[in-house]
Design an enzyme around this catalytic site. Structure first.
Site, PDB file in Angstrom:
ATOM      1  N   CYS A   2     -14.308  57.838  -6.977  1.00  0.00           N
ATOM      2  CA  CYS A   2     -13.154  58.609  -6.719  1.00  0.00           C
ATOM      3  C   CYS A   2     -12.215  58.171  -7.597  1.00  0.00           C
ATOM      4  CB  CYS A   2     -12.506  58.138  -5.326  1.00  0.00           C
ATOM      5  SG  CYS A   2     -13.576  58.717  -4.091  1.00  0.00           S
ATOM      6  N   ARG A  28     -15.552  59.519 -14.384  1.00  0.00           N
ATOM      7  CA  ARG A  28     -15.841  58.513 -13.379  1.00  0.00           C
ATOM      8  C   ARG A  28     -16.895  59.401 -12.464  1.00  0.00           C
ATOM      9  NH1 ARG A  28     -12.252  54.537 -12.092  1.00  0.00           N
ATOM     10  NH2 ARG A  28     -12.645  54.797  -9.757  1.00  0.00           N
ATOM     11  N   TRP A  74     -15.489  61.234  -4.897  1.00  0.00           N
ATOM     12  CA  TRP A  74     -17.151  60.825  -4.887  1.00  0.00           C
ATOM     13  C   TRP A  74     -17.451  60.531  -3.540  1.00  0.00           C
ATOM     14  CZ3 TRP A  74     -20.425  60.578  -9.292  1.00  0.00           C
ATOM     15  CH2 TRP A  74     -21.743  59.987  -8.951  1.00  0.00           C
ATOM     16  N   ASN A  98      -8.809  55.708  -2.378  1.00  0.00           N
ATOM     17  CA  ASN A  98     -10.029  55.474  -2.851  1.00  0.00           C
ATOM     18  C   ASN A  98     -10.722  54.014  -2.343  1.00  0.00           C
ATOM     19  OD1 ASN A  98      -9.883  57.245  -4.900  1.00  0.00           O
ATOM     20  ND2 ASN A  98      -9.482  55.664  -6.396  1.00  0.00           N
ATOM     21  N   GLY A  99     -11.817  53.851  -1.993  1.00  0.00           N
ATOM     22  CA  GLY A  99     -12.242  52.853  -1.225  1.00  0.00           C
ATOM     23  C   GLY A  99     -13.215  52.944   0.083  1.00  0.00           C
ATOM     24  N   GLU A 472     -39.133  46.518 -17.372  1.00  0.00           N
ATOM     25  CA  GLU A 472     -37.952  46.926 -17.432  1.00  0.00           C
ATOM     26  C   GLU A 472     -37.116  46.147 -18.481  1.00  0.00           C
ATOM     27  OE1 GLU A 472     -36.463  49.482 -16.948  1.00  0.00           O
ATOM     28  OE2 GLU A 472     -34.195  49.519 -16.897  1.00  0.00           O
ATOM     29  N   LYS A 476     -35.394  47.620 -21.855  1.00  0.00           N
ATOM     30  CA  LYS A 476     -34.192  47.543 -22.331  1.00  0.00           C
ATOM     31  C   LYS A 476     -33.915  47.192 -23.620  1.00  0.00           C
ATOM     32  CE  LYS A 476     -32.465  49.472 -20.051  1.00  0.00           C
ATOM     33  NZ  LYS A 476     -32.860  50.422 -18.717  1.00  0.00           N
ATOM     34  N   GLU A 479     -34.842  49.492 -26.393  1.00  0.00           N
ATOM     35  CA  GLU A 479     -34.264  50.875 -26.634  1.00  0.00           C
ATOM     36  C   GLU A 479     -32.788  50.486 -27.036  1.00  0.00           C
ATOM     37  OE1 GLU A 479     -33.250  51.502 -21.933  1.00  0.00           O
ATOM     38  OE2 GLU A 479     -33.206  53.466 -23.216  1.00  0.00           O
ATOM     39  N   HIS A 495     -57.084  38.423 -21.924  1.00  0.00           N
ATOM     40  CA  HIS A 495     -58.019  39.136 -22.063  1.00  0.00           C
ATOM     41  C   HIS A 495     -58.032  39.851 -23.440  1.00  0.00           C
ATOM     42  CE1 HIS A 495     -59.974  38.401 -18.405  1.00  0.00           C
ATOM     43  NE2 HIS A 495     -58.600  38.390 -17.640  1.00  0.00           N
ATOM     44  N   LYS A 594     -29.309  60.615 -23.014  1.00  0.00           N
ATOM     45  CA  LYS A 594     -29.054  60.193 -21.888  1.00  0.00           C
ATOM     46  C   LYS A 594     -29.948  61.031 -20.788  1.00  0.00           C
ATOM     47  CE  LYS A 594     -27.031  57.673 -18.860  1.00  0.00           C
ATOM     48  NZ  LYS A 594     -27.655  56.511 -18.434  1.00  0.00           N
TER      49      LYS A 594
END
Ligand code: M6R
Length: 599
Positions: A2, A28, A74, A98-99, A472, A476, A479, A495, A594
Site C-alpha cells: 500500500c 510498489r 495491495w 498502511n499496515g 537456487e 543466483k 545470473e 560419480h 524479468k
C-alpha cells in the site's frame, strides 16, 4: 504494497497532488486506489479497482480542494475491490491505512455491539469506526488518536480527515513508515519518498508511535496529546530512481532487505484467522493422491523445497518439473492429481502453457502467484498469493522467499494438528528477527565474496532440501555475476564431477539437515582432500569446529518448515557481493528479462 499520500495547502489543487503522488508510488504494486478530498465543506471519496488510470478518469480535476488523502491498496484483508479500496469513511472519520490491524476481529465485535455496521471486509474500516466512536465520545481527535494506540494491535500508518475540521490533516504511525514533507504554505504526508519528490525535498521523519497535525502553514508532531516533540527537518538528496531504491544501491539489495517483512505478510495473510482458515482458503489436499509442481527458474527451485516438505508432512508423492519440459512430455494424470504452478509474474509462457494443459485434462490447478490478476492467477482453479510486493530486480529474492513461505504453509496444513500450528506461528515471529539479523551480516558475505569473485568455477553442494537451496544459490550467482557455477547433490559428485575439483576450487557446502549431516560432512571431506576451498553454510545446532572447511556461515535454527528462509539469505547476499565486486549490472543482468513471456 500500500501507499499513502496526503496534502493540505494553499498553492495547489489537492486532487492533482494526490494523483501525481499515487502514480509515483505505482512501483510498489497495488490493486486499487482512491482519494478523499474536501470540497464545499464536504468530504468526497472516489475509489476504483485496478490501475490509477481507472480512478483518474472518474475525477473532475476542475474541482477545487486544498485538503485530501489518497491511497494505493495491495489487498490483505478482503479481495481487491472498489468497496475494500481506501479511503474508508465511518461517521465523521475518513482515513487511509498502511499496515495490518491484528486485533481487528475483536474490535469489530465490540463496535458491532455499539451499533456500527461494516460494508467492507477490511481491518481499516474497523480502525475507522473505532476512531469515530472515540471521537463521538471525546470530541478531541488528538486524544482519540492517543487512546487508539493502546487499543489497536498491529502495524499502521494512518492519514485521517475529520468531517468538522476543514483545515487539518492528522497522521499517526507504528511499524509502517510515514513522512511529512514541507512546502511553502503547504504540507504533505507520504508513506514513501517518491510520492512527494516532485513537489518538495524537505521532510520530517515520523517515528514509531508519533502523531502529527498538519495545516497549510504548520506541522506539529506529538508524543502524546499533550506533548509536542521538536523534530529535525531533513533534505532528500536523491533523485526519483534513488528514492525508489529507498537508499539502497540496488533494487536487489532493497528486495533482500524486504524479505523479513514480505515473508511475514505472506504467512500472516494466510493464517490470520487461525488454523481453520487455512483449510478454508486452501484446496482440500486430502482429495489428492499425487501432486505435480510446475515452474521455471527460481520458482522451480522453490517447488523442489515444497516437494520435500509436502512429501514429509503430507505424505503425498510430489513430482516437480521445469515447465518447458513438462509441457511436451507424457503426463500421468488421474482424477486425484493436483497441479501446482508457481510463478512470481504469473505471466511466464511455459508455466502458463503447463497450467492450460492441466486444465485441458480437467485436472485441478493451484497457482502460487505474486502478481494479482495475472494470467496464471486468473486461469487457475485455486490461487494463493505471495505478498512480496513489486519485485524490480531481475534476479528474484523476496518473491522466491514468499513462495517458500506459502509452500511451508501448505505442508503445515497437511499435518492438521493445533500444536504444530501454534508452534509454527511462534516460530514465524522469531523468523522475522532472525532473517533481519542475518541480512545485517554484510561483512561476512563481502569477505567471502572477495575470496571467490575472481575464480572461474564454483560448486554448490547439498543433500535433500539443501540440494534445492544449492540450486537456487548457484542460479543466483550465475545470473547476476556471470560466474560459472554448478549445484550438485553432494553424494553424486564422486560419480564424475569430482574430477573438476582442484586446488582452491571454491565449494559452497550447505549442511542444515541434521539427518544428513554426517553424510554431507563426508562428502565435504572428499572435496577438501582434493584441495577445494570450502565455504560451509550450516545452522547453530550443527555448528562444530572442524578442519574440513575454510570459511563458515552459521544461520540460526528454526522450525524445519521455515529453515530454508534463513539458509537462502547468505546465498543471495553472497551472489550480490560477488556481482558487485565484478562490477556487474546487478538489477538488469545481461540477456535476461524479468518476465519471460515467450516460449
Ligand atoms: O515470474 P516467474 O516466477 O514465473 O519467473 C520464473 C523464472 O523466470 C524466474 O524465477 C527466473 O529464474 C529468475 N530470474 C531467477 O532469479
Amino acid at each position: 504494497m500500500c501507499g499513502i499520500v496526503g496534502y493540505v495547502g494553499k498553492n495547489k489543487q489537492a486532487l492533482h497532488v494526490l494523483i501525481e503522488g499515487l502514480k509515483a508510488l505505482e512501483y510498489r504494486g497495488y490493486d486499487s486506489s482512491g482519494v478523499a478530498f474536501l470540497n464545499n465543506n464536504k468530504i468526497q471519496i472516489i475509489k476504483e479497482k485496478g490501475k490509477i488510470h481507472n480512478l483518474e478518469v472518474k475525477i473532475d480535476f476542475s474541482v477545487t480542494s486544498n485538503l485530501g488523502i489518497g491511497h494505493t491498496r495491495w489487498a490483505t484483508h478482503g479481495e481487491p475491490s472498489q468497496i475494500n479500496a481506501h479511503p474508508h469513511k465511518v461517521g465523521k472519520i475518513t482515513l487511509v491505512h498502511n499496515g495490518i490491524i491484528e486485533n481487528y476481529e475483536e474490535l469489530k465485535l465490540v463496535l458491532k455491539e455499539s451499533g456500527y455496521s461494516f460494508i467492507s471486509e477490511t481491518d481499516t474500516e474497523v480502525a475507522c469506526a473505532l476512531i469515530d466512536k472515540l471521537y463521538n465520545e471525546k470530541n478531541d481527535i488528538l486524544k482519540v488518536m492517543d487512546k487508539c494506540r493502546n487499543l489497536i494491535r498491529g502495524s499502521y500508518a494512518f492519514a485521517i480527515l475529520v468531517d468538522d475540521i476543514d483545515d487539518k490533516l492528522f497522521v499517526m504511525r507504528k511499524d509502517s513508515p510515514l513522512i511529512i514533507a514541507l512546502g511553502n504554505d503547504e504540507n504533505y504526508v507520504a508513506s514513501d519518498v517518491p510520492a512527494i519528490l516532485k513537489f518538495t525535498n524537505r521532510y520530517i521523519l515520523l517515528n514509531n508511535n508519533e502523531m502529527a497535525v498538519l495545516t497549510s502553514d504548520s506541522v506539529k508532531v506529538y508524543k502524546d496529546s499533550n506533548t509536542i516533540i521538536k523534530k529535525d527537518i531533513d533534505t532528500f538528496e536523491w533523485d526519483m530512481e534513488a528514492a525508489m531504491k529507498n537508499g539502497y544501491e540496488h533494487y536487489m539489495l532493497k528486495e533482500i532487505n524486504e524479505e523479513p517483512e514480505v515473508v511475514y505478510n505472506t504467512i500472516y495473510n494466510l493464517i490470520k484467522n487461525g488454523s481453520e482458515e487455512l483449510s478454508s482458503i486452501f484446496p482440500d489436499f486430502s482429495k489428492y493422491k499425487k501432486i505435480d509442481i510446475v515452474a521455471c527458474g527460481s520458482a522451480y527451485h522453490a517447488g523442489l523445497i515444497g516437494k520435500t516438505l509436502i512429501e514429509k508432512y503430507g505424505d503425498i508423492p510430489v513430482n516437480v518439473e521445469v515447465a518447458s519440459e513438462y509441457r511436451y512430455k507424457k503426463l500421468f494424470y488421474n482424477n486425484r492429481t493436483l497441479v501446482i504452478i508457481i510463478s512470481q509474474s504469473g505471466e511466464t509462457a511455459d508455466s502458463l502453457a503447463a497450467l492450460r494443459i492441466a486444465k485441458e485434462h480437467d485436472v485441478d490447478t493451484l497457482a502460487i502467484v505474486n502478481v494479482v490478476g495475472s494470467s496464471i492467477a486468473r486461469e487457475a482453479k485455486y490461487v494463493l498469493y505471495t505478498k512480496a510486493g513489486v519485485e524490480i530486480a531481475v534476479a528474484t529474492t523476496k518473491a522466491y522467499s514468499s513462495q517458500l513461505a506459502v509452500l511451508s504453509l501448505i505442508a503445515l496444513s497437511m499435518i492438521n494438528n493445533d500444536d504444530n500450528f501454534d508452534n509454527f506461528v511462534s516460530d514465524c515471529q522469531k523468523l522475522e528477527t532472525q532473517m533481519t539479523n542475518l541480512i545485517k551480516k554484510h561483512n561476512v558475505y563481502r569477505d567471502i565474496a572477495l575470496e571467490i569473485y575472481q575464480k572461474n568455477d564454483i560448486f554448490f553442494l547439498g543433500r535433500g532440501i539443501d540440494y534445492a537451496l544449492a540450486m537456487e544459490g548457484s542460479l543466483k550467482l550465475k545470473e547476476i555475476s556471470y560466474l560459472h557455477s554448478e549445484a550438485y547433490p553432494a553424494g553424486e559428485l564422486k560419480h564424475g564431477t569430482i574430477s573438476l575439483i582442484e586446488k582452491d576450487t571454491p565449494v559452497i557446502a550447505i549442511a542444515t539437515d541434521e539427518t544428513l549431516n554426517e553424510k554431507i560432512i563426508s562428502n565435504i571431506k572428499e572435496v577438501k582432500a582434493r584441495g577445494a576451498s570450502v565455504i560451509l553454510l550450516t545452522t547453530s545446532k550443527l555448528n562444530k569446529v572442524g578442519d574440513y572447511y575454510d570459511y563458515k556461515i552459521v544461520v540460526d535454527d528454526n522450525n524445519e518448515l521455515l529453515q530454508s528462509l534463513l539458509t537462502i539469505i547468505p546465498l543471495q547476499l553472497l551472489s550480490y557481493e560477488v556481482a558487485k565486486l565484478k562490477g556487474c549490472d546487478i538489477d538488469k543482468p545481461r540477456n535476461l528479462a524479468k518476465s519471460v513471456t515467450v516460449e
